[in-house]
Design a protein around this motif. Structure first.
Motif, PDB file in Angstrom:
ATOM      1  N   PRO A  65       0.746  -1.233   0.097  1.00 23.96           N
ATOM      2  CA  PRO A  65       0.137  -0.068   0.045  1.00 23.96           C
ATOM      3  C   PRO A  65       0.785   1.170  -0.114  1.00 23.96           C
ATOM      4  CG  PRO A  65      -0.091  -1.073   2.146  1.00 23.96           C
ATOM      5  CD  PRO A  65       0.914  -2.052   1.151  1.00 23.96           C
ATOM      6  N   VAL A  66       0.556   2.309  -0.789  1.00 22.16           N
ATOM      7  CA  VAL A  66       1.044   3.442  -0.645  1.00 22.16           C
ATOM      8  C   VAL A  66      -0.150   4.664  -0.816  1.00 22.16           C
ATOM      9  CG1 VAL A  66       3.149   2.743  -1.766  1.00 22.16           C
ATOM     10  CG2 VAL A  66       1.408   3.732  -3.303  1.00 22.16           C
ATOM     11  N   ASN A  67       0.265   5.906  -0.397  1.00 24.19           N
ATOM     12  CA  ASN A  67      -0.744   6.888  -0.617  1.00 24.19           C
ATOM     13  C   ASN A  67       0.058   8.409  -0.734  1.00 24.19           C
ATOM     14  OD1 ASN A  67      -3.451   8.016  -0.325  1.00 24.19           O
ATOM     15  ND2 ASN A  67      -2.892   8.645   1.744  1.00 24.19           N
ATOM     16  N   ASP A  68       0.521   8.387  -2.251  1.00 25.62           N
ATOM     17  CA  ASP A  68       1.205   9.468  -2.406  1.00 25.62           C
ATOM     18  C   ASP A  68       1.526   9.636  -3.989  1.00 25.62           C
ATOM     19  OD1 ASP A  68       2.874  12.046  -2.026  1.00 25.62           O
ATOM     20  OD2 ASP A  68       4.027  11.121  -0.306  1.00 25.62           O
ATOM     21  N   TYR A  69       1.965  10.655  -4.525  1.00 29.08           N
ATOM     22  CA  TYR A  69       2.270  11.123  -5.872  1.00 29.08           C
ATOM     23  C   TYR A  69       3.804  10.872  -6.212  1.00 29.08           C
ATOM     24  CZ  TYR A  69      -2.084  13.502  -5.229  1.00 29.08           C
ATOM     25  OH  TYR A  69      -3.367  13.940  -4.996  1.00 29.08           O
ATOM     26  N   PHE A  70       3.841  10.130  -7.469  1.00 26.80           N
ATOM     27  CA  PHE A  70       5.297   9.371  -7.425  1.00 26.80           C
ATOM     28  C   PHE A  70       5.222   9.865  -9.258  1.00 26.80           C
ATOM     29  CE2 PHE A  70       3.868   6.951  -4.008  1.00 26.80           C
ATOM     30  CZ  PHE A  70       5.080   7.351  -3.146  1.00 26.80           C
ATOM     31  N   TYR A  71       6.349   9.875  -9.438  1.00 20.84           N
ATOM     32  CA  TYR A  71       6.664  10.427 -10.690  1.00 20.84           C
ATOM     33  C   TYR A  71       7.493   9.533 -11.642  1.00 20.84           C
ATOM     34  CZ  TYR A  71      11.263  11.998 -10.116  1.00 20.84           C
ATOM     35  OH  TYR A  71      12.785  12.340  -9.724  1.00 20.84           O
ATOM     36  N   TYR A  72       8.280   8.778 -11.062  1.00 16.94           N
ATOM     37  CA  TYR A  72       9.326   7.803 -11.749  1.00 16.94           C
ATOM     38  C   TYR A  72       9.386   6.427 -10.951  1.00 16.94           C
ATOM     39  CZ  TYR A  72      13.710   7.083 -14.560  1.00 16.94           C
ATOM     40  OH  TYR A  72      14.368   6.421 -15.229  1.00 16.94           O
ATOM     41  N   ALA A  73       9.643   5.360 -11.548  1.00 10.85           N
ATOM     42  CA  ALA A  73       9.827   4.114 -11.050  1.00 10.85           C
ATOM     43  C   ALA A  73      10.998   3.107 -11.637  1.00 10.85           C
ATOM     44  CB  ALA A  73       8.519   3.307 -11.561  1.00 10.85           C
ATOM     45  N   LYS A  74      11.571   2.393 -10.864  1.00 12.16           N
ATOM     46  CA  LYS A  74      12.679   1.360 -11.429  1.00 12.16           C
ATOM     47  C   LYS A  74      12.495   0.285 -10.649  1.00 12.16           C
ATOM     48  CE  LYS A  74      16.973   3.136 -11.342  1.00 12.16           C
ATOM     49  NZ  LYS A  74      18.279   3.683 -10.967  1.00 12.16           N
ATOM     50  N   ALA A  75      12.734  -0.816 -11.618  1.00 12.74           N
ATOM     51  CA  ALA A  75      12.594  -2.203 -11.011  1.00 12.74           C
ATOM     52  C   ALA A  75      14.142  -2.750 -11.235  1.00 12.74           C
ATOM     53  CB  ALA A  75      11.685  -2.962 -12.024  1.00 12.74           C
ATOM     54  N   HIS A  76      14.583  -2.913 -10.060  1.00 13.70           N
ATOM     55  CA  HIS A  76      15.786  -3.788 -10.215  1.00 13.70           C
ATOM     56  C   HIS A  76      15.578  -5.353  -9.971  1.00 13.70           C
ATOM     57  CE1 HIS A  76      19.168  -0.876  -9.697  1.00 13.70           C
ATOM     58  NE2 HIS A  76      18.607  -0.294  -8.856  1.00 13.70           N
ATOM     59  N   GLY A  77      15.127  -5.902 -10.845  1.00 10.43           N
ATOM     60  CA  GLY A  77      14.590  -7.396 -10.874  1.00 10.43           C
ATOM     61  C   GLY A  77      13.337  -7.494 -11.489  1.00 10.43           C
ATOM     62  N   ASN A  78      12.273  -7.572 -10.391  1.00  9.58           N
ATOM     63  CA  ASN A  78      11.015  -8.226 -10.681  1.00  9.58           C
ATOM     64  C   ASN A  78      10.039  -6.994 -11.035  1.00  9.58           C
ATOM     65  OD1 ASN A  78      11.472 -10.549  -9.668  1.00  9.58           O
ATOM     66  ND2 ASN A  78      10.767 -10.142  -7.675  1.00  9.58           N
ATOM     67  N   ALA A  79       9.204  -7.280 -12.114  1.00  9.36           N
ATOM     68  CA  ALA A  79       8.015  -6.237 -12.633  1.00  9.36           C
ATOM     69  C   ALA A  79       7.329  -5.672 -11.452  1.00  9.36           C
ATOM     70  CB  ALA A  79       7.467  -6.764 -13.903  1.00  9.36           C
ATOM     71  N   PHE A  80       6.523  -4.778 -11.714  1.00  9.17           N
ATOM     72  CA  PHE A  80       5.709  -4.142 -10.857  1.00  9.17           C
ATOM     73  C   PHE A  80       4.815  -3.292 -11.434  1.00  9.17           C
ATOM     74  CE2 PHE A  80       9.111  -1.303 -10.162  1.00  9.17           C
ATOM     75  CZ  PHE A  80       8.626  -0.141  -9.872  1.00  9.17           C
ATOM     76  N   ARG A  81       3.510  -3.040 -11.028  1.00  6.78           N
ATOM     77  CA  ARG A  81       2.346  -2.190 -11.420  1.00  6.78           C
ATOM     78  C   ARG A  81       2.287  -1.289 -10.450  1.00  6.78           C
ATOM     79  NH1 ARG A  81      -2.057  -4.899 -15.079  1.00  6.78           N
ATOM     80  NH2 ARG A  81      -0.171  -5.522 -16.214  1.00  6.78           N
ATOM     81  N   VAL A  82       2.145  -0.126 -10.769  1.00  9.38           N
ATOM     82  CA  VAL A  82       1.628   1.127  -9.640  1.00  9.38           C
ATOM     83  C   VAL A  82       0.262   1.440 -10.206  1.00  9.38           C
ATOM     84  CG1 VAL A  82       2.133   3.271  -8.711  1.00  9.38           C
ATOM     85  CG2 VAL A  82       4.016   2.186  -9.739  1.00  9.38           C
ATOM     86  N   TYR A  83      -0.703   1.339  -9.097  1.00  8.19           N
ATOM     87  CA  TYR A  83      -2.116   1.612  -9.361  1.00  8.19           C
ATOM     88  C   TYR A  83      -2.484   2.947  -8.607  1.00  8.19           C
ATOM     89  CZ  TYR A  83      -2.962  -3.170 -10.669  1.00  8.19           C
ATOM     90  OH  TYR A  83      -2.911  -4.321 -11.056  1.00  8.19           O
ATOM     91  N   TYR A  84      -3.322   3.554  -9.358  1.00  4.10           N
ATOM     92  CA  TYR A  84      -3.893   5.022  -9.032  1.00  4.10           C
ATOM     93  C   TYR A  84      -5.360   4.970  -8.571  1.00  4.10           C
ATOM     94  CZ  TYR A  84       0.699   5.777 -11.332  1.00  4.10           C
ATOM     95  OH  TYR A  84       1.592   5.687 -11.898  1.00  4.10           O
ATOM     96  N   GLN A  85      -5.778   5.871  -8.213  1.00  4.81           N
ATOM     97  CA  GLN A  85      -7.251   6.227  -7.690  1.00  4.81           C
ATOM     98  C   GLN A  85      -7.722   5.954  -9.239  1.00  4.81           C
ATOM     99  OE1 GLN A  85      -7.641  10.223  -6.011  1.00  4.81           O
ATOM    100  NE2 GLN A  85      -8.013   9.295  -4.297  1.00  4.81           N
TER     101      GLN A  85
END
Length: 114
Positions: A65-85
């Motif tokens: 869980p997160v609750n903030d505003y992010f502008y960039y992402a980096k995956a050192h290994g596994n893929a991921f998905r960022v979900y928004y409202q």
């Protein structure tokens, strides 16, 4: 007199060694599996950037869980998905990095795929 000085030196050395050992053990165990802010993305982590020097290092596979505003992402290994409202999302491929959140939406969770 000499034996007292030597005994004190041995006791002090033992106490300092024990304190160093206890302190280092506590620090290492506190970092294992913890989510944390850093100035960079640690190797092996999925990371999302709030600013260039505020990086949220995600610790685990699955839902984070997160609750903030992010502008960039980096995956050192596994893929991921960022979900928004509104259930919009950004995908970050394994071993890659990219800008995210072009519409400046509130991030609500990150799913790390392992």
């Amino acid at each position: 007199m000499r034996w007292r000085t030597r005994a004190r030196a041995i006791a002090l050395t033992t106490a300092l060694g024990t304190a160093a050992l206890v302190g280092s053990t506590g620090t290492a165990s506190a970092d294992v599996g913890a989510e944390y802010w850093k100035e960079y993305c640690d190797y092996g982590r999925a990371c999302i950037y709030h600013t260039s020097s505020q990086v949220w290092n995600l610790p685990q596979c699955g839902t984070n869980p997160v609750n903030d505003y992010f502008y960039y992402a980096k995956a050192h290994g596994n893929a991921f998905r960022v979900y928004y409202q509104g259930e919009r999302w950004d995908y970050v491929a394994p071993n890659s990095e990219r800008p995210i959140n072009a519409d400046n939406l509130l991030a609500t969770r990150v799913e790390v795929y392992c």
